[in-house]
Design a protein around this motif. Structure first.
Motif, PDB file in Angstrom:
ATOM      1  N   PRO A  82      57.507 -15.169  -8.803  1.00 36.98           N
ATOM      2  CA  PRO A  82      57.203 -14.759  -8.281  1.00 36.98           C
ATOM      3  C   PRO A  82      55.910 -15.361  -8.870  1.00 36.98           C
ATOM      4  N   LEU A  83      54.870 -16.130  -7.251  1.00 35.89           N
ATOM      5  CA  LEU A  83      54.067 -17.177  -7.242  1.00 35.89           C
ATOM      6  C   LEU A  83      53.381 -17.275  -8.489  1.00 35.89           C
ATOM      7  N   ARG A  84      52.777 -18.401  -8.740  1.00 32.90           N
ATOM      8  CA  ARG A  84      51.597 -18.805 -10.000  1.00 32.90           C
ATOM      9  C   ARG A  84      50.363 -18.370 -10.196  1.00 32.90           C
ATOM     10  N   THR A  85      50.077 -17.687  -8.748  1.00 29.09           N
ATOM     11  CA  THR A  85      48.923 -17.366  -8.509  1.00 29.09           C
ATOM     12  C   THR A  85      48.663 -15.842  -9.285  1.00 29.09           C
ATOM     13  N   GLU A  86      50.191 -15.547  -8.478  1.00 32.62           N
ATOM     14  CA  GLU A  86      50.667 -13.560  -8.998  1.00 32.62           C
ATOM     15  C   GLU A  86      50.611 -13.647 -10.522  1.00 32.62           C
ATOM     16  N   VAL A  87      51.433 -14.127 -11.040  1.00 31.25           N
ATOM     17  CA  VAL A  87      51.703 -14.382 -12.057  1.00 31.25           C
ATOM     18  C   VAL A  87      50.327 -14.734 -13.428  1.00 31.25           C
ATOM     19  N   ALA A  88      49.033 -15.465 -13.189  1.00 28.38           N
ATOM     20  CA  ALA A  88      47.506 -15.974 -13.198  1.00 28.38           C
ATOM     21  C   ALA A  88      47.136 -14.758 -13.539  1.00 28.38           C
ATOM     22  N   GLY A  89      46.700 -14.195 -12.232  1.00 31.78           N
ATOM     23  CA  GLY A  89      46.066 -12.784 -11.532  1.00 31.78           C
ATOM     24  C   GLY A  89      46.592 -11.667 -12.887  1.00 31.78           C
ATOM     25  N   VAL A  90      47.538 -11.564 -13.316  1.00 31.05           N
ATOM     26  CA  VAL A  90      48.693 -10.008 -13.521  1.00 31.05           C
ATOM     27  C   VAL A  90      48.016 -11.030 -15.000  1.00 31.05           C
ATOM     28  N   LEU A  91      48.704 -12.099 -15.722  1.00 28.81           N
ATOM     29  CA  LEU A  91      47.900 -12.174 -16.829  1.00 28.81           C
ATOM     30  C   LEU A  91      46.298 -11.997 -17.488  1.00 28.81           C
ATOM     31  N   ILE A  92      45.701 -11.960 -16.180  1.00 29.94           N
ATOM     32  CA  ILE A  92      44.213 -12.310 -16.554  1.00 29.94           C
ATOM     33  C   ILE A  92      43.896 -10.271 -16.555  1.00 29.94           C
ATOM     34  N   GLY A  93      44.348 -10.325 -15.528  1.00 30.80           N
ATOM     35  CA  GLY A  93      43.968  -8.593 -15.539  1.00 30.80           C
ATOM     36  C   GLY A  93      44.797  -7.461 -16.653  1.00 30.80           C
ATOM     37  N   PHE A  94      45.985  -8.095 -17.278  1.00 34.43           N
ATOM     38  CA  PHE A  94      46.359  -7.185 -18.070  1.00 34.43           C
ATOM     39  C   PHE A  94      45.284  -7.646 -19.619  1.00 34.43           C
ATOM     40  N   VAL A  95      45.305  -8.762 -19.774  1.00 32.78           N
ATOM     41  CA  VAL A  95      44.490  -9.051 -20.624  1.00 32.78           C
ATOM     42  C   VAL A  95      43.002  -8.110 -21.294  1.00 32.78           C
ATOM     43  N   ILE A  99      41.822  -6.336 -23.261  1.00 32.32           N
ATOM     44  CA  ILE A  99      40.594  -6.318 -24.843  1.00 32.32           C
ATOM     45  C   ILE A  99      39.990  -4.697 -24.522  1.00 32.32           C
ATOM     46  N   TYR A 100      39.909  -4.155 -23.286  1.00 31.16           N
ATOM     47  CA  TYR A 100      39.388  -3.236 -23.295  1.00 31.16           C
ATOM     48  C   TYR A 100      39.871  -1.848 -23.888  1.00 31.16           C
TER      49      TYR A 100
END
Length: 211
Positions: A82-95, A99-100
């Motif tokens: 996976p690209l770093r941007t994909e991993v970062a995007g997924v982690l941000i979304g997951f966090v 929280i939600y």
């Protein structure tokens, strides 16, 4: 109110299978179609079970943790990096989803949360295994997955076989079978064929954001 969810989903799967297999005029049988069909059916089953405890909105948010599990599965089973941007995007979304969902981590809501997350895991598995069938005809793959995936729902519907064929039931069934079944899964298969798992799956974060 028209039938049990198992009857409803069983009929939906059979209608979608019939349409797609009439188009493709063939079934797909190989070592990868079984995990595709099982994970496909399981994702719907755990979604239904989760809805017994959480609202449809909460269920949507929890189920769209799928990209994290799909990317992990793509790394382990497909060797994708996976690209770093994909991993970062997924982690941000997951966090953000974590929280939600924090208020759901107790009592029966916790059970619904766990069931919905298992649904997300199986949806991710379905997507990864689908990639392994990228050389096969899309209509045949999805049609076969619907056909085999209908079996657990047909079995589960035996004790709850009553159906009220009202106008509302027919409209709802047509919608989830054709736009929400045949068309959406055929398009999803096509996207998975053409793009990396990481890129395709991260697009789903847009869905609960717009509910």
């Amino acid at each position: 109110d028209y039938s049990s969810p198992y009857v409803f989903m069983g009929i939906r799967y059979l209608i979608a299978a019939l349409i797609l297999l009439l188009i493709s005029r063939k079934l797909v049988f190989n070592k990868n179609i079984i995990p595709v069909a099982l994970s496909f059916s399981a994702s719907s089953l755990f979604w239904i079970l989760g809805l017994e405890y959480v609202t449809p909105g909460d269920s949507a948010v929890l189920n769209y943790t799928m990209p994290l599990f799909a990317i992990l599965g793509a790394v382990l089973l497909l060797g994708e990096k996976p690209l770093r941007t994909e991993v970062a995007g997924v982690l941000i979304g997951f966090v953000g989803i974590g929280i939600y969902a924090a208020p759901l981590y107790h009592g029966t809501l916790l059970a619904g949360t766990i069931l919905s997350l298992v649904g997300a895991v199986t949806w991710g598995a379905y997507t990864v295994y689908l990639k392994k069938l990228k050389e096969e005809d899309s209509a045949a793959v999805v049609g076969t997955a619907f056909l085999l995936g209908s079996i657990p729902f047909i079995i589960g519907s035996i004790p709850y076989h009553d159906v009220q064929f009202t106008e509302g039931f027919i409209i709802d069934l047509a919608y989830v079978s054709i736009p929400g079944g045949v068309i959406s899964l055929f398009l999803w298969n096509g996207m998975v064929k053409l793009e990396r798992i990481g890129r395709v799956t991260t697009m789903v974060f847009a869905v609960p954001a717009r509910r």
